[in-house]
Design an enzyme around this catalytic site. Structure first.
Site, mmCIF file in Angstrom:
data_model
loop_
_atom_site.group_PDB
_atom_site.id
_atom_site.type_symbol
_atom_site.label_atom_id
_atom_site.label_comp_id
_atom_site.label_asym_id
_atom_site.label_seq_id
_atom_site.Cartn_x
_atom_site.Cartn_y
_atom_site.Cartn_z
ATOM 1 N N LYS A 254 0.850 -1.193 0.000
ATOM 2 C CA LYS A 254 0.000 0.000 0.000
ATOM 3 C C LYS A 254 0.883 1.239 0.000
ATOM 4 O O LYS A 254 1.731 1.414 0.894
ATOM 5 C CB LYS A 254 -0.905 -0.043 1.235
ATOM 6 C CG LYS A 254 -2.220 0.668 1.079
ATOM 7 C CD LYS A 254 -3.112 0.334 2.266
ATOM 8 C CE LYS A 254 -4.437 1.057 2.180
ATOM 9 N NZ LYS A 254 -5.209 0.886 3.409
HETATM 10 O O1 G3P Z 1 -9.372 1.959 3.998
HETATM 11 C C1 G3P Z 1 -9.244 3.268 4.470
HETATM 12 C C2 G3P Z 1 -9.896 3.375 5.766
HETATM 13 O O2 G3P Z 1 -9.218 2.659 6.744
HETATM 14 C C3 G3P Z 1 -10.228 4.730 6.209
HETATM 15 O O3 G3P Z 1 -11.419 4.600 6.842
HETATM 16 O O4 G3P Z 1 -13.217 5.231 8.336
HETATM 17 O O5 G3P Z 1 -10.827 5.905 8.846
HETATM 18 O O6 G3P Z 1 -12.094 6.976 6.986
HETATM 19 P P1 G3P Z 1 -11.916 5.751 7.815
#
Ligand code: G3P
Length: 218
Positions: free
Chosen positions: A87
């Site tokens: 990643k």
């Molecule tokens: O895959 C990306 C993710 O982990 C971000 O999610 O909910 O932290 O915006 P969030």
């Protein structure tokens, strides 16, 4: 559409895997820290533990922000297991690293995508996946789902093979909207995946069937 789970929690990964619908896992440094996984060796071992549960792509994020560092880290991550996807953040050196890994058949996931232009660049550089963050765009009053739609149109125009991995998914409607548009993959928390199960008419219908069975078999 493939379902990935966005967590470093082994119990949740196992639960989604046991449901029979899990195709892969995404992680990031914040998700690792949330599980208390810190330090290089523990983090590397945790990726191996995840790969031993799920037979599918597992995204492992580099923390370097320079080309040489990303290459060094990415190569070490890719050595851990054949299912590791490196990643890489959407920054200038990240684009160079995407190209480097594409030329060596190492799979990549370009993360922190917030615009169609960034997704176009990542595809040009040969990323295996791009991760547009749907929920975080919604958080700033910009429709995250619109971005998935835009990227789908661009990739289809030019037959880019880069897969759209809708990330930062927060609820079942995000999953359904991504499926309607044709995102290749969605990654979200276990609760969003399980929420797809729910409908009150299913619950009341099942209760009625079971009650009628009991009446008929007294
Ligand atoms: O895959 C990306 C993710 O982990 C971000 O999610 O909910 O932290 O915006 P969030």
């Amino acid at each position: 559409m493939k379902f990935f789970i966005d967590t470093a929690n082994l119990k949740e990964i196992k639960e989604a895997h046991d449901l029979g619908v899990l195709d892969g896992v995404t992680t990031n440094p914040s998700l690792m820290a949330k599980e208390g996984i810190t330090g290089h060796d523990k983090i590397m071992q945790h990726y191996v533990d995840i790969c031993n549960i799920v037979d599918g792509p597992v995204s492992a994020e580099v923390i370097s922000t320079d080309f040489e560092g990303m290459v060094r880290e990415g190569e070490a991550l890719a050595e851990l297991h054949e299912n590791i996807v490196v990643k890489i953040p959407m920054i200038k050196d990240g684009v160079k690293a995407l190209k480097y890994f594409a030329e060596r058949d190492i799979k990549t996931n370009c993360t922190l995508i917030f615009s169609a232009g960034q997704a176009l660049l990542a595809a040009k550089a040969g990323a295996t996946y791009v991760s547009p963050f749907v929920g975080r765009l919604d958080d700033i009053s910009t429709d995250g789902i619109d971005l998935i739609d835009q990227i789908r149109a661009i990739y289809d125009n030019y037959f880019f093979e880069t897969q759209i991995l809708a990330a930062s998914v927060r609820h079942p409607m995000h999953i359904i909207q991504c499926a309607e548009i044709g995102a290749d993959v969605m990654t979200g928390p276990l609760k969003s995946i399980l929420a797809l199960l729910n409908h009150p008419l299913t619950d009341s219908g099942l209760a009625q069937f079971l009650a009628d069975y009991q009446k008929g078999n007294k």
